[in-house]
Scaffold this active site. Structure first.
Site, PDB file in Angstrom:
ATOM      1  N   ASP A  78     -15.512  71.830  62.438  1.00  0.00           N
ATOM      2  CA  ASP A  78     -16.755  71.955  63.205  1.00  0.00           C
ATOM      3  C   ASP A  78     -16.951  73.385  63.686  1.00  0.00           C
ATOM      4  OD1 ASP A  78     -14.501  71.400  64.939  1.00  0.00           O
ATOM      5  OD2 ASP A  78     -15.930  71.224  66.600  1.00  0.00           O
ATOM      6  N   GLU A 140     -13.212  69.877  67.195  1.00  0.00           N
ATOM      7  CA  GLU A 140     -12.304  70.691  68.005  1.00  0.00           C
ATOM      8  C   GLU A 140     -13.063  71.390  69.122  1.00  0.00           C
ATOM      9  OE1 GLU A 140     -10.288  74.480  69.196  1.00  0.00           O
ATOM     10  OE2 GLU A 140     -12.225  74.204  68.203  1.00  0.00           O
TER      11      GLU A 140
END
Length: 392
Positions: A78, A140
């Site tokens: 991400d 994350e």
């Protein structure tokens, strides 16, 4: 210097990865499918594990023998949002100029992922005596949710790896420790009314302001708790800060609701527990009684967004020793920013953080990773071959 074909392959893969707009609020499934296909073509055993919503997934792939004690190359898929108006080019289209590759996630941390995927066919051609795992996680940036799920999956596994290299951007410096990252949203519920009679309502913004004041007091307390165990950090203490506040409807209306988004970066677990206990006591013993004296239904609710432990510096750390030898680093360092490392360390693995690019570029407009940094990363990954083929 890495072979030219390897750097070229890394650039091609990174072009694809940047093209997947894997902002944390959106899906990462297209990127995961792309990476899974690359690894399956190499003969890797690939497992994709969804998050339950159908829009996010982790990937965990293995080359080599089915035994415990393997080595993990780990990266999150991400990225943070990107405002095109602040960029000189499309954030989700790779642009190469002056020896740099630009694009959202170029250094944080798709550059490392691209390098690892580019190396996969070469690893697969070796007679690996030690398993090599590729771990790609989701979310994350908003709480390490994918790594938490992966950690639970690994906890139940009989083939637990022993070494993890997390390729966050460190300019290829060897990072053996970092602070934790604890994130919260605290919501204050009062009661509205006319601004001319503030004593008849519970102004949630005013209560939130007192709460923030207590955060500032605790932040000052933490500044005094320095010591040998935190001297290497910058700053060398546990930090607290408020990132966002939202509430109210108009200047002449008592605010019935307010939210405060705040975080702390603890050097020690004990610091985190001290801060949490102090804030809970302040809400319970001071703020809530005052609020409920006016409105019995008033309330304060804190939501845990993420509590990610830091990476503790260990006297024995195989991951650190391997990467130091491969990079030629004489010294190791610690950093203030957080990673997924603590989640793996909690499972008993040795963990190190080392990857291409600078954290100064992460989350910035025109984010980039230099070709020189990618080349150094590929050299490190190539050096791992000896560890995988002839483990000690």
């Amino acid at each position: 210097m890495a072979a030219s074909h390897l750097l070229s392959s890394t650039r091609e893969i990174l072009d694809k990865l940047i093209g997947f707009p894997t902002v944390s609020a959106d899906s990462n499934l297209d990127l995961i499918a792309y990476a899974a296909n690359l690894l399956e073509d190499c003969g890797a055993r690939v497992s994709v594990s969804g998050d339950g919503t159908g829009s996010k997934a982790n990937l965990y792939a293995t080359l080599g023998p089915e035994t415990a004690g393997g080595l993990v190359l780990s990266g999150h898929t991400d990225v943070v949002p990107a405002d095109p108006a602040e960029w000189h080019s499309d954030p989700f289209s790779m642009r190469e100029a002056d020896g740099r590759i630009h694009g959202r996630g170029a250094c944080d941390m798709k550059g490392f992922i691209a390098a690892a995927l580019a190396k996969a066919p070469e690893y697969a051609a070796l007679d690996l005596r030690r398993p090599l795992h590729f771990a790609l996680t989701y979310d994350e940036e908003v709480g390490c949710f994918g790594a938490r799920q992966l950690a639970e999956d690994l906890r139940r596994s009989e083939l637990l790896p022993s070494v993890v290299i997390i390729g966050e951007p460190t300019e290829m410096r060897v990072i053996e420790g970092h602070k934790g990252c604890y994130e919260y949203t605290t919501s204050f519920y009062g009661t509205d009314g006319h601004g001319s009679e503030p004593e008849k309502g519970v102004n949630a913004i005013h209560v939130a302001a007192r709460f923030i004041g207590r955060i500032l007091e605790l932040a000052e307390d933490m500044r005094l708790k320095t010591g040998a165990d935190c001297a290497r950090f910058s700053p060398p203490w546990t930090t607290l800060q408020t990132g966002r506040i939202e509430g109210g409807s108009a200047r002449n209306v008592i605010a019935r609701h307010c939210t405060v988004e705040w975080e702390m970066r603890p050097v020690r677990e004990a610091d985190a527990q001290q801060v949490k206990a102090a804030l809970e006591a302040y809400c319970r013993d001071d703020l809530l009684p005052r609020m409920r004296a006016v409105c019995p239904d008033a309330d304060i609710v804190t939501e845990v967004i993420g509590e990610v432990a830091g990476l503790a510096v260990m006297s024995e750390n195989e991951a650190r020793d391997i990467v130091r030898a491969l990079t030629g680093a004489n010294l190791c360092d610690v950093v203030a920013f957080g990673t997924e490392a603590g989640l793996f360390q909690a499972l008993g693995m040795s963990v190190v953080v080392c990857g291409p690019g600078s954290i100064a570029q992460a989350h910035q407009p025109d984010e980039f990773v230099s070709l020189d940094q990618l080349d150094k990363c590929l050299d490190m990954l190539t050096g791992l071959e000896e560890t995988l083929v002839n483990p000690a």
